[in-house]
Design a protein around this motif. Structure first.
Motif, PDB file in Angstrom:
ATOM      1  N   VAL B 391       7.912  -0.175   2.019  1.00  0.00           N
ATOM      2  CA  VAL B 391       8.122  -1.089   1.057  1.00  0.00           C
ATOM      3  C   VAL B 391       8.406  -2.628   1.279  1.00  0.00           C
ATOM      4  CG1 VAL B 391       9.570  -0.860  -0.926  1.00  0.00           C
ATOM      5  CG2 VAL B 391       9.439   1.138  -0.033  1.00  0.00           C
ATOM      6  N   CYS B 392       7.858  -3.508   0.472  1.00  0.00           N
ATOM      7  CA  CYS B 392       8.106  -4.896   0.695  1.00  0.00           C
ATOM      8  C   CYS B 392       7.839  -5.607  -0.607  1.00  0.00           C
ATOM      9  CB  CYS B 392       7.374  -5.499   1.889  1.00  0.00           C
ATOM     10  SG  CYS B 392       7.606  -7.098   2.032  1.00  0.00           S
ATOM     11  N   ASP B 393       8.616  -6.363  -0.844  1.00  0.00           N
ATOM     12  CA  ASP B 393       8.570  -7.326  -2.163  1.00  0.00           C
ATOM     13  C   ASP B 393       7.464  -8.379  -2.084  1.00  0.00           C
ATOM     14  OD1 ASP B 393      11.741  -6.915  -3.495  1.00  0.00           O
ATOM     15  OD2 ASP B 393      11.570  -6.962  -1.362  1.00  0.00           O
ATOM     16  N   SER B 394       7.196  -8.909  -1.269  1.00  0.00           N
ATOM     17  CA  SER B 394       6.213  -9.886  -1.108  1.00  0.00           C
ATOM     18  C   SER B 394       4.776  -9.492  -0.776  1.00  0.00           C
ATOM     19  CB  SER B 394       6.776 -10.938  -0.106  1.00  0.00           C
ATOM     20  OG  SER B 394       6.014 -12.077   0.050  1.00  0.00           O
ATOM     21  N   GLU B 395       3.659 -10.077  -1.462  1.00  0.00           N
ATOM     22  CA  GLU B 395       2.590  -9.663  -1.584  1.00  0.00           C
ATOM     23  C   GLU B 395       1.890  -9.795   0.046  1.00  0.00           C
ATOM     24  OE1 GLU B 395       3.462 -11.391  -4.020  1.00  0.00           O
ATOM     25  OE2 GLU B 395       2.431 -13.201  -3.699  1.00  0.00           O
ATOM     26  N   THR B 396       1.756 -11.220   0.420  1.00  0.00           N
ATOM     27  CA  THR B 396       0.968 -11.485   1.500  1.00  0.00           C
ATOM     28  C   THR B 396       1.789 -10.394   2.840  1.00  0.00           C
ATOM     29  OG1 THR B 396       2.280 -13.544   1.751  1.00  0.00           O
ATOM     30  CG2 THR B 396       0.219 -13.571   0.950  1.00  0.00           C
ATOM     31  N   CYS B 397       2.947 -10.305   2.815  1.00  0.00           N
ATOM     32  CA  CYS B 397       3.559  -9.459   3.567  1.00  0.00           C
ATOM     33  C   CYS B 397       3.139  -8.045   3.737  1.00  0.00           C
ATOM     34  CB  CYS B 397       5.125  -9.529   3.369  1.00  0.00           C
ATOM     35  SG  CYS B 397       5.938 -11.159   3.281  1.00  0.00           S
ATOM     36  N   VAL B 407      -0.086   1.523   7.524  1.00  0.00           N
ATOM     37  CA  VAL B 407       0.589   2.285   6.421  1.00  0.00           C
ATOM     38  C   VAL B 407       0.489   1.449   5.377  1.00  0.00           C
ATOM     39  CG1 VAL B 407       2.930   2.877   5.780  1.00  0.00           C
ATOM     40  CG2 VAL B 407       2.424   3.032   8.352  1.00  0.00           C
ATOM     41  N   PRO B 408       0.212   2.134   4.149  1.00  0.00           N
ATOM     42  CA  PRO B 408       0.033   1.318   2.815  1.00  0.00           C
ATOM     43  C   PRO B 408       1.597   0.991   2.337  1.00  0.00           C
ATOM     44  CG  PRO B 408      -0.731   3.522   2.941  1.00  0.00           C
ATOM     45  CD  PRO B 408      -0.273   3.603   3.998  1.00  0.00           C
ATOM     46  N   LEU B 409       1.475  -0.153   1.730  1.00  0.00           N
ATOM     47  CA  LEU B 409       2.835  -0.696   1.276  1.00  0.00           C
ATOM     48  C   LEU B 409       2.728  -0.627  -0.083  1.00  0.00           C
ATOM     49  CD1 LEU B 409       5.021  -2.657   3.044  1.00  0.00           C
ATOM     50  CD2 LEU B 409       2.914  -1.664   4.188  1.00  0.00           C
ATOM     51  N   VAL B 410       4.077  -0.534  -0.650  1.00  0.00           N
ATOM     52  CA  VAL B 410       4.395  -0.984  -2.147  1.00  0.00           C
ATOM     53  C   VAL B 410       5.200  -1.789  -2.429  1.00  0.00           C
ATOM     54  CG1 VAL B 410       3.377   1.461  -2.761  1.00  0.00           C
ATOM     55  CG2 VAL B 410       5.862   1.213  -2.360  1.00  0.00           C
ATOM     56  N   HIS B 411       5.532  -2.228  -3.701  1.00  0.00           N
ATOM     57  CA  HIS B 411       6.633  -3.002  -4.159  1.00  0.00           C
ATOM     58  C   HIS B 411       7.577  -2.047  -4.555  1.00  0.00           C
ATOM     59  CE1 HIS B 411       8.830  -6.016  -6.624  1.00  0.00           C
ATOM     60  NE2 HIS B 411       8.087  -7.039  -6.117  1.00  0.00           N
ATOM     61  N   PRO B 412       8.889  -2.544  -4.346  1.00  0.00           N
ATOM     62  CA  PRO B 412       9.938  -1.778  -4.736  1.00  0.00           C
ATOM     63  C   PRO B 412      10.118  -1.253  -6.145  1.00  0.00           C
ATOM     64  CG  PRO B 412      10.819  -3.806  -3.674  1.00  0.00           C
ATOM     65  CD  PRO B 412       9.344  -3.676  -3.604  1.00  0.00           C
ATOM     66  N   ILE B 413       9.795  -2.191  -6.939  1.00  0.00           N
ATOM     67  CA  ILE B 413       9.624  -1.932  -8.570  1.00  0.00           C
ATOM     68  C   ILE B 413       8.831  -0.901  -8.943  1.00  0.00           C
ATOM     69  CG2 ILE B 413       7.769  -3.386  -9.251  1.00  0.00           C
ATOM     70  CD1 ILE B 413      11.162  -3.137 -10.787  1.00  0.00           C
ATOM     71  N   GLU B 414       7.649  -0.403  -7.943  1.00  0.00           N
ATOM     72  CA  GLU B 414       6.878   0.810  -8.287  1.00  0.00           C
ATOM     73  C   GLU B 414       7.599   2.084  -7.934  1.00  0.00           C
ATOM     74  OE1 GLU B 414       2.647   0.394  -6.678  1.00  0.00           O
ATOM     75  OE2 GLU B 414       3.290  -1.186  -5.634  1.00  0.00           O
ATOM     76  N   LEU B 415       8.673   1.936  -7.196  1.00  0.00           N
ATOM     77  CA  LEU B 415       9.708   3.311  -7.000  1.00  0.00           C
ATOM     78  C   LEU B 415      10.382   3.251  -8.234  1.00  0.00           C
ATOM     79  CD1 LEU B 415      10.755   2.407  -3.134  1.00  0.00           C
ATOM     80  CD2 LEU B 415       8.881   3.802  -3.968  1.00  0.00           C
ATOM     81  N   LEU B 416      10.980   2.341  -8.922  1.00  0.00           N
ATOM     82  CA  LEU B 416      11.727   2.511  -9.832  1.00  0.00           C
ATOM     83  C   LEU B 416      10.858   3.070 -11.191  1.00  0.00           C
ATOM     84  CD1 LEU B 416      14.728   2.356 -11.146  1.00  0.00           C
ATOM     85  CD2 LEU B 416      14.041   0.026 -11.626  1.00  0.00           C
ATOM     86  N   ALA B 417       9.859   2.385 -11.258  1.00  0.00           N
ATOM     87  CA  ALA B 417       8.882   2.596 -12.413  1.00  0.00           C
ATOM     88  C   ALA B 417       8.727   4.199 -12.374  1.00  0.00           C
ATOM     89  CB  ALA B 417       7.530   1.907 -12.417  1.00  0.00           C
ATOM     90  N   ALA B 418       8.399   4.732 -11.090  1.00  0.00           N
ATOM     91  CA  ALA B 418       8.002   6.093 -10.915  1.00  0.00           C
ATOM     92  C   ALA B 418       9.313   7.086 -11.066  1.00  0.00           C
ATOM     93  CB  ALA B 418       7.553   6.329  -9.362  1.00  0.00           C
ATOM     94  N   ALA B 419      10.428   6.579 -10.590  1.00  0.00           N
ATOM     95  CA  ALA B 419      11.693   7.262 -10.869  1.00  0.00           C
ATOM     96  C   ALA B 419      12.115   7.331 -12.401  1.00  0.00           C
ATOM     97  CB  ALA B 419      12.763   6.561 -10.104  1.00  0.00           C
ATOM     98  N   TYR B 420      11.391   6.331 -13.296  1.00  0.00           N
ATOM     99  CA  TYR B 420      11.751   6.345 -14.551  1.00  0.00           C
ATOM    100  C   TYR B 420      10.723   7.349 -15.025  1.00  0.00           C
ATOM    101  CZ  TYR B 420      14.717   2.397 -15.161  1.00  0.00           C
ATOM    102  OH  TYR B 420      15.915   1.426 -15.199  1.00  0.00           O
ATOM    103  N   GLY B 421       9.747   7.750 -14.467  1.00  0.00           N
ATOM    104  CA  GLY B 421       8.777   8.927 -14.880  1.00  0.00           C
ATOM    105  C   GLY B 421       7.241   8.197 -15.277  1.00  0.00           C
TER     106      GLY B 421
END
Lengths: 420, 433
Positions: B391-397, B407-421
């Protein structure tokens, strides 16, 4: 993963702030440390000076802090050591020694004895606790020493230190290494050199270059660059390779030995679930009903609020930036604008000589607190605000050599107070 | 709190008005920045922030050649600013020094061409995204990379992203009437979401809507950061002025701007006004009303307004790197605070200073090896944590860490959206099934 409770906010990440946070987090409190930047731990020698000189204008260093401290307390009952008490001071020293031993980086010493260790210019420095990597430099021992400098490290003058030690009756010689691994550089820093020292082939090259110069030297001194995370292993390996005791001499900031303490304390706080944020400057606060309800920090957009039950001010004094002065003669505490004890008249800030043995009165400026380290103005100002370290008034840290001892002991005391 | 004038002055000074170069007078030469600089630690080409910033700064004057070209090896991570005990704006001093070198024509033509190309993700996106399959094939082929190196000195292994099949703003436009509310926020998607990772923007919109906000997606430009960090200040200012024009009216109506790209939001808030010395009233309005998405969510959480009930458990242990561009907001770790709300999710934070990529820095052939050396402790950490994603917030990182570790990377907001269903897309979708 659970959020920690907002129990204790510590402002400042020097030795006082980190010790407060370490103690509070050890007691299970949810702790956040906010700091404008790194500071005191990167500037000091990585030792704990408790009391080097008393009276402050004394020509000879105190040899036994435990024996001298009662005189200090009798003469200055407002001294932070008087608020802490000698028992808590001893407990704080013991606590830090325990923490550092567990981290594989022992601090050696006790309140009963000051070491006399060499400075980077070859003077004798009284200090209470020193890392095991520095102890072989003890100047009570007059066996011959070889001091090793590096051509590319401009912050350590081996010849200067050796010459001064010889004048004090310590047989000392020096050698300056010009290693192939550093040959391409105009200069290097203590931190980079410490990273190099953690490579075994670099250490082997150092040992090979030193050996022909050993002569009768019974011990070998280096600037304090013998590793950052792996100092104990680097130190031991060099002792084995050189076949005699090796010691470090702390020098100009940034201090590698100070950074080791910073790392150990920060790791302890984070292991206990606490947070340490640098680059976060406290710029204001909100209060209600005699309590601080929030501390505001500067951010890229607008101030951020931190709402915590207990607040600890450990921003340092004039040297650390917690107290600022201006040309108009004002002396101001930067976060809460607390009333300060300081010389009223600007003409009384300084004595005539820069190196006056009495020290300069302005450096005794600070916050007055009660026995619970709560800032006072005749009465307690905020029920949940505490102060620790050089922010406190009434001691001559520079002449006494008591910076680290006061920071550690008051941080330890406040960290335990806010945990009850 | 500011109960005397002097204190009030201190506060104002601490905020916006201190000119970047004047802060060099606060430097006490303590070298703490040098000990913290991740670039100095791995290369002799960069002597350290103190030397090229506040020290060389004393010898830089308008109309004279720069005394020190090593400043170009600063990757702009801002770790120096964060650790400075006296508040010197070292990274900004370096950025302005680089611009001075660029403006005085001291950059070779091939590199100037390259820098101007890679600093324009919007331009690349506009041309590349509609032809995504072809453009991706070309950009990621050995053939394409060979010529990129030959003609433009772009590193053959540079962690370039892939164009996405759908522009984010098209998706947003199609569903613009889905949620109506008096509580509105403006979403700044930035180039990465628009052209490369639409899934990040979708997750952000879903999270904001789930909290009762109507999300406005106005027309917008690149924030200008890549141009700023390549010293192309005039072009960066044109973008910044355009963004102000497109968004300031919403701010005047009382809506805030929320972004998912930490470097874009930092640019809108601080980097563009400071580096360009551009402090118009409208620019200040934008500064005061732009939020990183997790900064915004923490505000909601503190006010008791964030939806925290019924979150889907996520039994995962993931490495999280708080990017240097996010730490430079000086907000602490807002994403960590929000991720901590998700049941059964274990986040292990990296202690690494920087992933090394520095936006476009790591795309440059002469800097690629430095990027990889700077990032090595982080890459090792991500592999040790051994999560299916990181997980990392910044795209180029994200792109850099993914390229270096596999290892594939995601933005933390994707985790919350998924937790919201909400249905995840991309790497998270594979992990959640």
């Amino acid at each position: 993963m659970n959020s920690m409770a907002n129990d204790v906010l510590v402002i400042g990440a020097g030795l006082a702030g980190l010790t407060t946070a370490w103690q509070a987090s050890r007691h299970g409190k949810g702790v956040r440390v906010i700091a404008k930047g790194w500071g005191a731990t990167h500037w000091h020698a990585g030792c704990v000076d408790v009391l080097g000189y008393w009276p402050v204008d004394s020509e000879t260093p105190a040899t036994n802090p435990a024996a001298t401290l009662p005189d200090l307390l009798a003469a200055n009952p407002q001294h932070p050591y008087a608020l802490v008490g000698l028992a808590r001071l001893a407990a704080a020293l013991g606590g830090l020694q325990h923490l550092c031993s567990d981290a594989g980086y022992p601090l050696v010493g006790s309140l009963d004895k000051n070491w006399r260790l060499p400075t980077a210019v070859g003077a004798a420095r009284p200090t209470c606790l020193a890392p095991a990597t520095m102890i072989a430099g003890d100047l009570d021992d007059d066996t011959p020493m070889l001091l090793v400098g590096f051509k590319q490290l401009p912050d350590f003058y081996a010849h200067l230190a050796a010459d001064n030690l010889v004048q004090q009756g310590i047989p000392a010689r020096h050698v300056v290494l010009d290693l192939p691994a550093l040959a391409g550089r105009n200069f290097t820093t203590a931190v980079n050199l410490a990273r190099f020292m953690q490579q075994s082939d670099f250490r082997a090259a150092v040992a090979q270059a030193v050996k022909p110069h050993l002569g009768k030297a019974a011990r070998v001194g280096f600037p304090a660059v013998l590793g950052l995370e792996e100092a104990t292993a680097v130190h031991q390996d060099l002792q084995v390779q050189l076949g005699r005791p090796v010691f470090e001499i702390p020098g100009l900031p940034p201090s590698v030995a100070g950074m080791r303490l910073h790392r150990i304390l920060k790791a302890a706080i984070e292991k206990n679930g606490g947070q340490v944020h640098e680059g976060m400057e406290a710029i204001g606060f909100a209060a209600d009903g005699g309590r601080v309800t929030a501390v505001h920090t500067e951010t890229s957009g607008r101030p951020r609020q931190h709402r915590y039950e207990q607040i600890v001010l450990a921003t340092g004094g004039i040297l650390g930036g917690g107290i600022v002065t201006n040309h108009a003669g004002e002396v101001c505490e930067v976060v809460f604008n607390l009333p300060l004890r300081h010389p009223e008249n600007r003409l009384e800030w300084f004595r005539r000589d820069f190196l006056d043995k009495q020290g300069h009165p302005i450096y005794r400026s600070g916050v007055s607190v009660n026995e619970n380290f709560q800032p006072m103005d005749g009465r307690v100002l905020y029920q949940n605000l505490y102060a620790a370290g050089s922010t406190l008034a009434g001691f001559e840290a520079i002449r006494e050599r008591s910076f680290d001892g006061v920071a550690l002991a008051t941080g330890y005391a406040v960290g335990n107070l806010v945990s009850n | 709190m500011a109960n005397n004038i002097w204190q009030a002055q201190l506060n104002i000074e601490a905020h916006t008005l201190k000119p970047v170069e004047l802060t060099l007078d606060h430097c006490i030469k303590c070298n703490i920045c040098v000990t913290a600089c991740p670039v100095t630690a791995v290369t002799d080409l960069f002597p350290g922030p103190k030397y090229v910033g506040p020290q060389a700064g004393r010898f830089r004057h308008q109309g004279q050649p720069s005394p020190d070209h090593s400043v170009d090896y600063c990757n702009g991570c801002r770790v120096c600013n964060m650790v400075c005990p006296t508040g010197v704006k070292i990274a900004e001093i370096n950025g302005r020094a680089r611009a001075h070198i660029v403006q005085s024509g001291q950059v070779p033509l091939r590199r100037k061409l390259r820098n101007n190309l890679i600093a324009r993700p919007e331009l690349m996106g506009k041309f590349g995204q509609p032809l995504a399959p072809i453009a991706n094939g070309l950009l990621h082929s050995g053939f394409g990379r060979f010529f990129a190196k030959l003609l433009l000195d772009i590193a053959p292994n540079a962690p370039l992203p892939r164009f996405s099949g759908e522009r984010f703003s098209r998706w947003a436009h199609k569903r613009r009437d889905a949620v109506r509310s008096d509580r509105k926020v403006v979403y700044f998607h930035g180039c990465s979401t628009e052209y490369f990772e639409a899934r990040v923007g979708k997750a952000a919109v879903q999270v904001l809507e789930a909290n009762g906000f109507e999300v406005i997606v106005p027309s917008q430009n690149c924030c200008g950061l890549p141009l700023l960090s390549n010293g192309e200040f005039a072009a960066a200012q044109a973008y910044h002025e355009s963004n102000i024009r497109h968004m300031v009216d919403y701010v005047k109506q009382g809506y805030v701007i929320v972004g998912t790209s930490t470097s874009c939001t930092l640019t809108l808030k601080e980097e563009a006004p400071e580096m360009l010395a551009y402090h118009t009233p409208d620019a200040r309005l934008l500064t005061a009303n732009t939020f990183d998405i997790h900064e915004f969510l923490v505000h909601l959480l503190d006010a008791g307004e964030l939806k925290t009930d019924g979150l889907r458990p996520m039994p995962l242990t993931l490495a999280y790197h708080p990017p240097c561009q996010y730490r430079a907001h000086r907000l602490g770790r807002p994403s960590t605070e929000i991720m901590a709300l998700i049941p059964e999710l274990t986040i292990i934070e990296s202690q690494a200073a920087c992933c090394g990529v520095g936006g476009t820095y790591g795309y440059k052939a002469e800097k690629y090896d430095i990027t990889m050396a700077v990032g090595k402790p982080l890459f090792d950490f991500v592999q040790q944590v051994h999560g299916p994603i990181a997980v990392c917030d910044s795209e180029t990182c994200r792109w850099n860490i993914a390229a270096a570790t596999g290892v594939p990377l995601v933005h933390p907001i994707e985790l919350l959206a998924a937790a919201y269903g909400y249905e995840p897309e991309g790497p998270l979708a594979e992990v959640m099934t």
